[in-house]
Design an enzyme around this catalytic site. Sequence first.
Site, PDB file in Angstrom:
ATOM      1  CG  ASP A   1     -11.025  -1.635   4.825  1.00  0.00           C
ATOM      2  OD1 ASP A   1     -10.000  -0.954   4.684  1.00  0.00           O
ATOM      3  OD2 ASP A   1     -11.330  -2.156   5.921  1.00  0.00           O
TER       4      ASP A   1
ATOM      5  CE  LYS B   1      -4.835  -0.169   0.428  1.00  0.00           C
ATOM      6  NZ  LYS B   1      -5.597  -0.942   1.420  1.00  0.00           N
TER       7      LYS B   1
ATOM      8  CE  LYS C   1      -7.815  -2.918   6.614  1.00  0.00           C
ATOM      9  NZ  LYS C   1      -7.971  -1.444   6.757  1.00  0.00           N
TER      10      LYS C   1
ATOM     11  CG  ASP D   1      -8.115   2.096   0.612  1.00  0.00           C
ATOM     12  OD1 ASP D   1      -7.475   1.726   1.622  1.00  0.00           O
ATOM     13  OD2 ASP D   1      -9.330   2.396   0.649  1.00  0.00           O
TER      14      ASP D   1
ATOM     15  CB  SER E   1      -0.878   0.010   1.248  1.00  0.00           C
ATOM     16  OG  SER E   1      -1.613   1.219   1.290  1.00  0.00           O
TER      17      SER E   1
ATOM     18  N   GLY F   1      -4.328  -4.600   5.826  1.00  0.00           N
ATOM     19  CA  GLY F   1      -3.263  -4.338   6.798  1.00  0.00           C
ATOM     20  C   GLY F   1      -3.517  -3.044   7.549  1.00  0.00           C
TER      21      GLY F   1
ATOM     22  CE  LYS G   1      -4.259   3.924   2.015  1.00  0.00           C
ATOM     23  NZ  LYS G   1      -5.388   3.242   2.654  1.00  0.00           N
TER      24      LYS G   1
ATOM     25  CD  GLU H   1      -9.250  -1.293   0.537  1.00  0.00           C
ATOM     26  OE1 GLU H   1      -8.193  -1.181  -0.126  1.00  0.00           O
ATOM     27  OE2 GLU H   1      -9.250  -1.609   1.737  1.00  0.00           O
TER      28      GLU H   1
HETATM   29  O1  NPG Z   1       0.257  -2.122   4.630  1.00  0.00           O
HETATM   30  O2  NPG Z   1      -0.453  -2.467   6.683  1.00  0.00           O
HETATM   31  C1  NPG Z   1      -0.453  -1.847   5.610  1.00  0.00           C
HETATM   32  C2  NPG Z   1      -1.398  -0.667   5.470  1.00  0.00           C
HETATM   33  C3  NPG Z   1      -2.393  -0.944   4.396  1.00  0.00           C
HETATM   34  O3  NPG Z   1      -3.317   0.987   3.396  1.00  0.00           O
HETATM   35  C4  NPG Z   1      -3.350   0.215   4.320  1.00  0.00           C
HETATM   36  N1  NPG Z   1      -4.188   0.349   5.360  1.00  0.00           N
HETATM   37  O4  NPG Z   1      -7.400   1.772   4.839  1.00  0.00           O
HETATM   38  O5  NPG Z   1      -6.621  -0.246   4.693  1.00  0.00           O
HETATM   39  C5  NPG Z   1      -6.486   0.935   4.941  1.00  0.00           C
HETATM   40  C6  NPG Z   1      -5.140   1.437   5.324  1.00  0.00           C
HETATM   41  C7  NPG Z   1      -5.082   2.172   6.608  1.00  0.00           C
HETATM   42  C8  NPG Z   1      -4.032   3.025   6.773  1.00  0.00           C
HETATM   43  C9  NPG Z   1      -6.014   1.993   7.591  1.00  0.00           C
HETATM   44  C10 NPG Z   1      -3.910   3.777   7.932  1.00  0.00           C
HETATM   45  C11 NPG Z   1      -5.898   2.728   8.775  1.00  0.00           C
HETATM   46  C12 NPG Z   1      -4.845   3.615   8.935  1.00  0.00           C
END
Ligand code: NPG
Length: 369
Positions: A239, A160, A263, A187, A135, A291, A162, A214
């Site tokens: 999600d 991925k 998750k 995402d 990500s 994650g 943002k 996402e």
């Molecule tokens: O690689 O662990 C990782 C992060 C993956 O982008 C990721 N998490 O929305 O899923 C999500 C996002 C997230 C980031 C969620 C920060 C919460 C805080």
Amino acid sequence: MKLEAVELHRVALPLVAPFRTSFGEITERDFLLVRVVTDAGEGWGECVAFPEPGYSEEYVDGAHDVLQRFLAPRVLAATNVTADGLRALMAPVQGHPMAKAALELAVLDAELRASGTPLGERLGATRTAVDCGVSVGMFPLAELLDHVDAYVADGYRRVKLKIQPGFDVESVRAVRERHPDVALQVDANTAYTLADGHVQALAALDPFDLLLIEQPLAVDDLLGHAELARRVRTPICLDESITSVAVAETAIALGACTIVNIKAGRVGGYLEAVRLHDLCVTHGITVWCGGMLETGIGRAANVALAALPGFTLPGDTSASDRYYARDVVNEPFVLDAGRLAVPTGPGLGVTIDQIRLEGITTAVETIRG
Ligand code: NPG
């Protein structure tokens, strides 16, 4: 098992680089590790809540409080604790899935270390290694492309990005032009609505062969996601909306998503995550493992979960060094040909680096029965 103590370890780990999403930027992970001391040995869990309630209602001080005042006392008072029995034991406490998931993982770890069973085997893993995605946070375009180039060179099997209104088509087009064949997804973390401009921007992503979009809309807008799915070609993945098996059933029935990011922290634990996986497989819904910037503790559990048969897309299960210069476990996760090996030791299959943990611990609280 009888629990003798629950320890709450507040930990602060600096990130190797700032991580920016549509709801803010983090440069350090302040979070909570849970250690249970039982008559069968110890176990570790990780609470994925962030310092601020930006992703969901939970935040780390709140999780700490609900564990200290309500969840730990309940579990300590029970004469015989099993991971399977925790859901009923914690049910009188409403909500707080991330706090519950941390305690459940610690109990699972203790239970499985005592029986010599790997977590993957307990959850139903069928793979010995999992395909890994990465990500990428939000960056100015040139910097974003450098990060993506580096991750693709590292061997990650999926990228991925943002996105948010005003930061979507241009960055996706640039990455797709630079990497025509990489598996790519986006995402939005609920940043869009069904307003015309937003739907047009999301539909404008259709030509870039994305795996999924996402969580484009609000957490509780299942009908909106079903409407959006009728207006864009790229598959919709949820999600934040999928807080339980029951909600997943409704979302799938409404056509709100065809892919689910699983998750454990969002649904209250790894055993509920397995039930969610099983439901999705029954309905032909693809799942992948999300994650929350976990340490090697949560990462070990996510890799075990991602090894179940329904996890057919690379997850946000990146290597430990994607976020942290030095992990809190002695066995950091290292990418090998775009994959991470599922730990084979009992329980989580990783051990705590006590020196490292002490060095980054900001507070420890012990709750006894
Ligand atoms: O690689 O662990 C990782 C992060 C993956 O982008 C990721 N998490 O929305 O899923 C999500 C996002 C997230 C980031 C969620 C920060 C919460 C805080």
